[in-house]
Structure formats: structure tokens, C-alpha cells
Design an enzyme around this catalytic site. Structure first.
Site, PDB file in Angstrom:
ATOM      1  N   GLY A 200       0.834  -1.195   0.000  1.00 54.07           N
ATOM      2  CA  GLY A 200       0.000   0.000   0.000  1.00 54.07           C
ATOM      3  C   GLY A 200       0.866   1.240   0.000  1.00 54.07           C
TER       4      GLY A 200
ATOM      5  N   LYS B  35       2.913   3.358   7.055  1.00 55.15           N
ATOM      6  CA  LYS B  35       2.512   2.430   6.006  1.00 55.15           C
ATOM      7  C   LYS B  35       1.268   1.694   6.458  1.00 55.15           C
ATOM      8  CE  LYS B  35       4.784  -1.041   3.294  1.00 55.15           C
ATOM      9  NZ  LYS B  35       6.102  -1.538   2.969  1.00 55.15           N
TER      10      LYS B  35
ATOM     11  N   ASP C 293      13.003 -10.031   0.105  1.00 53.43           N
ATOM     12  CA  ASP C 293      12.687  -9.061  -0.947  1.00 53.43           C
ATOM     13  C   ASP C 293      13.770  -7.982  -1.010  1.00 53.43           C
ATOM     14  OD1 ASP C 293      11.276  -8.077  -3.058  1.00 53.43           O
ATOM     15  OD2 ASP C 293       9.686  -7.161  -1.867  1.00 53.43           O
TER      16      ASP C 293
END
Ligand SMILES: *[C@@H]1O[C@H](CO)[C@@H](O)[C@H](O)[C@H]1NC(C)=O
Ligand SMILES: *[C@@H]1O[C@H](CO)[C@@H](O)[C@H](O)[C@H]1NC(C)=O
Ligand SMILES: *[C@@H]1O[C@H](CO)[C@@H](O)[C@H](O)[C@H]1NC(C)=O
Ligand SMILES: *[C@@H]1O[C@H](CO)[C@@H](O)[C@H](O)[C@H]1NC(C)=O
Ligand SMILES: *[C@@H]1O[C@H](CO)[C@@H](O)[C@H](O)[C@H]1NC(C)=O
Length: 658
Positions: A343, A359, A458
Site C-alpha cells: 500500500g 505504512k 525481498d
């Protein structure tokens, strides 16, 4: 006589006129497909009258006229189709499919989008690709001659009260799409199948296709999944360049459903859970008694040490939603500093002047929320100078949570490598090496120095942030683990970003410290080469650098910006590139550990000033660079392995013709 001739002429003109009309008018409605309706390319098939594209293309069997002969006038058209898309089982989703007009049939496997016009298309995209400036991993976009969309929007439709209803593309549901073009204006609308067409289009753009279209074009669908497995089903399709009501002929009821069970794993889990609960409850009662007993003792001890109970139970701090709302000016658009996988990220300023990054993350299930709490209570305690600090969390609304991080003044690393509009902001070579070193020590902390082993999963340049002093800090750690909790709670869910995913993950779905090392290797290469891991029309970064190494031209891989500005130590550059390649090695066992990488950077600092010593230093690392255990595989093997994992076919066809 004359009369006869006139009649004959009239007849001829009429025939010509009718012929012209016949060749330019196109009308078809396919409620289910026959093999004679469309031409199939690569991995596309018709099964039970349904067109299924995995990684391939289906085009209407002949070209259609799209422009009036010898004129710039583009014929209007109206098309509608019904589709469903879903990843195969629980695998990582593929990329996208696109409805498009292409000038040539082409050889699907040998086409290069950077050199080919592919015409006009509407994409349905379930992957977020930074290179194509995708807005998120669930959007619809209008493309002209490039995969960078002219206009795009979250998938969904506008309801009657102008309320936006989001639709999830990648869940196997059947959706209907309408695309209309007339007079330089294109509208794209979508809705769940069976619903009447919403009045307001999802996307509307002014577009003169005169230069884009040749007189005749092929029209159809192309799906691109890389090596990942994803199904795109087209259940019906209508097209006309005369009749704008053609879509009414599509059958929208009684269609087969491809919807995925919402919780495929829980089902079986529920069953097992039921069996286990009985036995467990006995154990739980015993544990609770023991726990209460221990806690009493602990509390007495803690009170002595001056610690608060809640601080240990809910670390990091739970913050007040109103305060965060205020700090971010009600989550205003002007405060958006980034868009992440989960998001938007907002900048917030607390009354005392403390700056934070905020966040928000949504989880549908209560299971997800529980795991979220478990996750942050451990991740919140991770503290390292090369990790972005987590300050706290709070609850927004049902199923939605907010995480508050330290604010990083200098933004993300990718902006300092790739975006060259302000050259003074680009990092120089020394700064890049420092960043790589710092990231390495952040990853090492996660892997080995904390109380539990944490995988980042990631690692990529947009997840590396720079603080006020330009120190690199790795962000989003562990968050990757929370992706898709609702769907798959198992450990085999593949997470990460395409281009950084190790080959063995694609095969097994299993992440390890070695797969983080792979991501780190790609990061090293992108930072030194100034190139994103996957770029349109180019081989994947890792393949490309391997190829240069093989040709003995490794040094040409270096970012031109660095080459032109600095007097680089060629030997050092060469070694760092080798390190990147080694970390991104096909064989996980050939990759070094993060500890070895950090050691290497530490030692490099000591020797860097002295060119001669520098040589000695590199000579100290035979186990990494020269030992028998580390040899480059034959290039053919590299090509095979890496290309399939890194999807080198990216550079091949996507939408274009010829
Ligand atoms: C279009 O132009 C070409 C060449 O300029 C000519 O040969 C052809 O007859 C024209 N067609 C029509 C329908 O005017
Ligand atoms: C397409 O190109 C590939 C690679 O050059 C070749 O193997 C294949 O036979 C070609 N297919 C067609 C239909 O020409
Ligand atoms: C697109 O939608 C707008 C607004 O609904 C409408 O005015 C316009 O005529 C539409 N254009 C086409 C080509 O359907
Ligand atoms: C589109 O562009 C062509 C020339 O490129 C021009 O002749 C035509 O009038 C334009 N059409 C519209 C609708 O603007
Ligand atoms: C347009 O298409 C619809 C749906 O197939 C059909 O019912 C209608 O008769 C067509 N109109 C014309 C003028 O052909």
C-alpha cells in the site's frame, strides 16, 4: 445502348461499393471458441470451447480493416469479452494479459518489443513492474506501442453513486470488459460477469490511433507469464466496427467458474485442527496454569528492573490512530512518499517534530491480524544501524493495520542509481560500495546475528533506504512474509520481486539465506551497472553480465555515468562485479554466505588506499574467486538456468507483431 452502359456502370459501382463495405465491416460474436475462430500461438489452447492462454497468443483468424483505405480515418470499434485469470495453484502470479491490435502475426518466440510497433492494447496486469511504472499489482491500463501505460487504474468499476468498487483480477472470477473506440476517444469498462454495464468507464482516454494502426491489423489476446504458471481464460468475445450493441450478443449466464477456493489450505487445516483441538485443549489448560505461575514470578522480577509488562508483550509501541491521522494530515496525497507492495507510504510529522514513515497494510482474515501481531512483536525488536527502525503500530479499521517507521530523509536507493534527471544526486562509486557494504551487514544481522534467523525475501534497490547521513538501511524486512497471509500461510508461498528471485525458488518455492544472497547479488549488479534487473527489450541483468564476463568484457557492464565521471580502479570494479555474479550464482551452494561478503568488504576498506595492497587483498580470497569449488558453469548452462528463472524471454515477444 447508352442507357445499358450507364446501368452496367451503376451495377459495377454498386458491386465495388458493396465489396468495400464487406471487406471493411467486421462483426463477430463468439460464445465459446472453435479452432477455426482464432489462430493460436505458443502456449494457447482451446479446451471445452474456452480459450486458455498460459504464455501465448490468440488472434482473430484474419486481419481486419482498421482504417479507411488510403486515409487517416480510423474506423470505430466496439469489443467485449469475458475473462478469468488465476495463478496456477498457489504459485507466484504471472505478469499480465492484454487485448491488442498488432500489425503482424509474428513469431511469438523471436519478437522484440523495443524494436517493434505492437500497436494498441489494454492490459490486465497482476504484477507490479517498476520499469513499466506500474501503479500496483492489480490494474488495467491502456498501452500504445509500449508497456508503459498511457493511462491506468486499479481494476474495478464505478457504481451508481460514483463509488468505486475494487475488483481482484487474479482470483479466477469471471469478468466482462467493454472497449469502445470512436472519434479519437477510447473507453474501457469492466464489471463482474452478469452485471449490467456500468455507466461510467473505468478508463477513458483521448487517443488518435491514426499513426498507430496500419490499414489492417490483427486483433486478439496475448498473455505473458514468464516462466511462472498462470492461466488466462477467455470465455466469450464479440467485436464489431459497425454495431456498438454487439456485446449484447454475449452470453453472460451459466458460465463455468474458475474461482479459487478462498482458503485452500485452511480447509484441510480446519480438518486437522478439529482433530487436534481436543487433544490440545488439555495441553493448553496445563500450560496456562504453568504460564500464570511463571508470569507471577517474572512480574515480580520485572517490577524490580523497572520494566512495564505491556512493553514486553506488545513491542513495539501501540500508537494512537488519531495521532497518526493528524501527523499525516489525514493520510493526504501530498504526504505520499512511496507506494509499496502493501500500500501507500506516507510521511508523518508528530507535534514534537519527529518525522516518521507510515505504512498501512490490510488483512482480511482474523488469522492474518493475529499473525501480523506475532510478526511485529518479534520484528519490532530487530535493531540494527542498517535496518529501518520500526517505531510502532496501530489499528486503523477492521482488518487494517498501520506500521510506523523511522523516516529516511534521502529516499530509496533506486532513485540514486537510475533516475538521472538530477545528476548531482547520483551516487558515486565509493558511495555505492559503502551502500553495498552496509546492506550486506544488515542482511548478515538478519541471517545470523539476531536471536532467530530472519529471511528478508525481498532485497532490492527500492527496499534500500538512505538516512540523513546517507547510510543505507534495509526496509520492509520480514514484511514480505506477511504478503498474502490470507491466502497461503504455508512457508512455500513464493514472495519477492521478479528479477531478484533465485532460480530454486521458482522451482521449489522455498526461501533460504541463499535466496537472500541471490537477491543481494542482483542488487550488487544493478548498483554497479546502473541497470534494472529486467528491462524491456534487454536480456535480464544477470544473464547480460555473465555474457560480458564470458566474452572478457566484464568491465563494459559498469554504469556509464560512473565510467564517464570517475577514474575507476578497474581491478576493484571487476572484483565487485564478480562478487555480484557469485552471489547471483545459479547453484545455491556456490554462493557465499553474508558473513563472507561482509568480511570481504571490511578487509577491502583496509586495503583500498594502497593499490599494491589491494592486489594482495584480492589474492587473499581464493576460496571465493579462484577455488575449485567455484567455477563458472558452462555458458550454455548459465543461459539455460538463468534465462528460465529470470525470464529472458522478457525481451522476446509480448504484444507486438512480426
Ligand atoms: C491507395 O493507394 C495506392 C497507392 O497509392 C493505390 O494503388 C490504390 O489504388 C489506392 N486505393 C484506393 C482504394 O484508393
Ligand atoms: C520462431 O523462432 C524460433 C527461434 O528462432 C524457431 O525455433 C521457430 O521455429 C520459429 N517459429 C516459426 C513458426 O517460425
Ligand atoms: C466514453 O465515455 C464517455 C463518458 O461516459 C462518453 O461521453 C463517450 O461517448 C464514450 N466514448 C466512446 C467511444 O464510447
Ligand atoms: C488523427 O491524426 C491524423 C494525422 O496523423 C489526422 O489527419 C486526423 O484528423 C486525426 N484525427 C483526430 C480525430 O484527431
Ligand atoms: C447489433 O448486435 C446485436 C447483438 O448481436 C444485435 O441484436 C443487433 O441486431 C445488431 N444490430 C445491427 C444493426 O446489426
Amino acid at each position: 445502348m447508352n442507357n445499358q452502359r450507364n446501368q452496367l456502370l451503376l451495377l459495377l459501382t454498386t458491386i465495388l461499393y458493396i465489396r468495400n463495405q464487406l471487406t471493411s465491416a467486421v462483426d463477430f460474436t463468439f460464445n465459446g471458441f472453435d479452432s477455426s475462430d482464432v489462430s493460436l500461438f505458443h502456449n494457447s489452447i482451446i479446451e471445452s470451447r474456452i480459450l486458455t492462454l498460459t504464455d501465448g497468443r490468440a488472434l482473430y483468424s484474419s486481419r481486419i480493416r482498421t482504417k479507411q483505405p488510403n486515409s487517416s480515418f480510423v474506423l470505430p470499434f466496439s469489443t467485449s469479452f469475458i475473462f478469468a485469470m488465476a495463478p496456477y495453484e498457489d504459485r507466484f502470479p504471472g505478469y499480465f494479459f492484454v487485448f491488442s491490435f498488432v500489425p503482424h502475426i509474428g513469431n511469438y518466440t523471436t519478437m522484440n518489443p523495443s524494436t517493434q510497433k505492437f500497436g494498441f492494447g489494454v492490459e490486465f496486469d497482476v504484477s507490479e513492474n517498476e520499469e513499466f511504472r506500474d501503479i500496483n499489482d492489480n490494474h488495467v491500463g491502456i498501452d500504445v506501442n509500449s508497456l508503459i501505460s498511457l493511462s491506468s487504474y486499479e481494476a474495478g468499476y464505478w457504481g451508481n453513486e460514483n463509488s468505486f468498487e475494487r475488483l481482484r483480477l487474479n482470483n479466477g472470477r469471471n469478468y466482462q470488459v467493454w472497449i469502445d473506440y470512436d472519434n479519437g476517444n477510447v473507453n474501457v469498462t469492466m464489471a463482474p460477469v452478469g452485471m449490467i454495464r456500468p455507466n461510467r468507464p473505468l478508463l477513458s482516454a483521448s487517443l488518435n490511433l491514426s499513426e498507430v494502426f496500419e490499414d489492417e491489423m490483427y486483433v486478439g489476446f496475448t498473455a505473458y507469464t514468464g516462466t511462472l504458471i498462470q492461466n488466462h481464460k477467455i470465455l466469450g468475445w464479440s467485436f464489431s466496427n459497425t454495431n456498438f450493441s454487439i456485446s449484447e450478443g454475449l452470453i453472460t449466464t451459466g458460465l463455468p467458474s474458475f474461482e479459487l477456493p478462498t482458503t485452500p489450505i485452511y480447509r484441510s487445516r480446519g480438518f486437522i485442527a478439529g482433530m487436534v483441538v481436543g487433544g490440545l485443549s488439555v495441553v493448553i489448560i496445563c500450560s496456562v496454569i504453568t504460564f500464570l505461575f511463571i508470569r507471577r514470578n517474572k512480574r515480580i522480577r520485572k517490577e524490580r528492573e523497572g520494566m512495564e509488562d505491556w512493553e514486553l508483550e506488545f513491542w513495539p509501541h501501540r500508537l494512537n490512530y488519531q495521532e497518526i491521522d493528524l501527523a499525516t494530515k489525514n493520510f493526504s496525497e501530498e504526504n505520499v512518499i512511496g507506494i509499496g507492495g502493501n500500500g501507500k507510504v506516507y510521511k508523518g510529522v508528530f507535534p514534537g517534530g519527529l518525522e516518521v514513515a507510515v505504512k498501512s497494510i490490510s488483512h482480511q482474515s482474523s488469522e492474518g491480524v493475529r499473525e501480523f501481531l506475532a510478526e511485529i512483536s518479534s520484528l519490532g525488536r530487530l535493531k540494527h544501524r542498517n535496518l529501518v527502525g520500526l517505531r510502532g503500530w496501530c489499528k486503523k479499521e477492521k482488518g487494517s493495520r498501520i506500521l510506523v517507521y523511522d523516516y529516511m530523509e534521502n529516499g530509496s536507493l533506486d532513485k540514486r542509481i537510475f533516475e538521472s534527471d538530477d545528476e548531482s544526486k547520483l551516487l558515486n562509486f565509493e558511495e555505492r560500495i559503502k551502500v553495498l557494504k552496509q546492506v550486506a551487514s544488515g542482511v548478515l544481522y538478519l541471517h545470523e546475528e539476531w536471536e532467530a534467523k530472519v529471511l528478508h525475501r525481498d532485497i532490492k534497490s527500492s527496499n534500500v533506504l538512505l538516512d540523513k547521513e546517507m547510510n543505507a538501511r534495509l526496509g520492509d524486512f520480514g514484511l514480505a512474509r506477511m504478503h498474502n497471509h490470507d491466502k497461503v500461510a504455508g512457508t512455500t508461498q513464493v514472495v519477492g520481486t521478479k528479477g531478484y528471485i533465485a532460480p530454486e525458488i521458482v522451482a521449489s518455492g522455498r526461501a533460504s539465506t541463499k535466496t537472500d544472497v541471490f537477491g543481494y547479488g542482483v542488487l550488487v549488479l544493478e548498483v554497479i551497472c546502473g541497470r534494472r534487473p529486467i528491462e524491456e527489450g534487454k536480456p535480464p541483468l544477470v544473464d547480460w553480465v555473465w555474457e560480458l564476463l564470458r566474452k572478457g568484457e566484464l568491465i563494459t557492464a559498469v554504469d556509464e555515468q560512473l565510467m564517464s565521471r570517475e577514474n575507476l580502479d578497474v581491478e576493484q570494479v571487476d572484483r565487485v562485479l564478480n562478487l555480484g555474479l557469485l552471489c547471483a550464482h545459479l547453484d545455491p551452494n556456490a554462493r557465499p554466505t553474508m558473513r563472507q561478503v561482509v568480511r570481504l568488504f571490511d578487509d577491502m576498506d583496509v586495503y583500498l588506499l594502497d593499490k599494491k595492497k589491494n592486489r594482495e587483498f584480492w589474492a587473499m580470497y581464493p576460496q571465493i574467486f579462484n577455488s575449485g569449488s567455484y567455477s563458472y558453469p558452462a555458458f550454455e548452462d548459465i543461459g539455460k538456468g538463468l534465462s528460465t528463472s529470470m525470464s529472458s524471454s522478457w525481451s522476446d515477444s509480448v504484444l507486438e507483431g512480426r
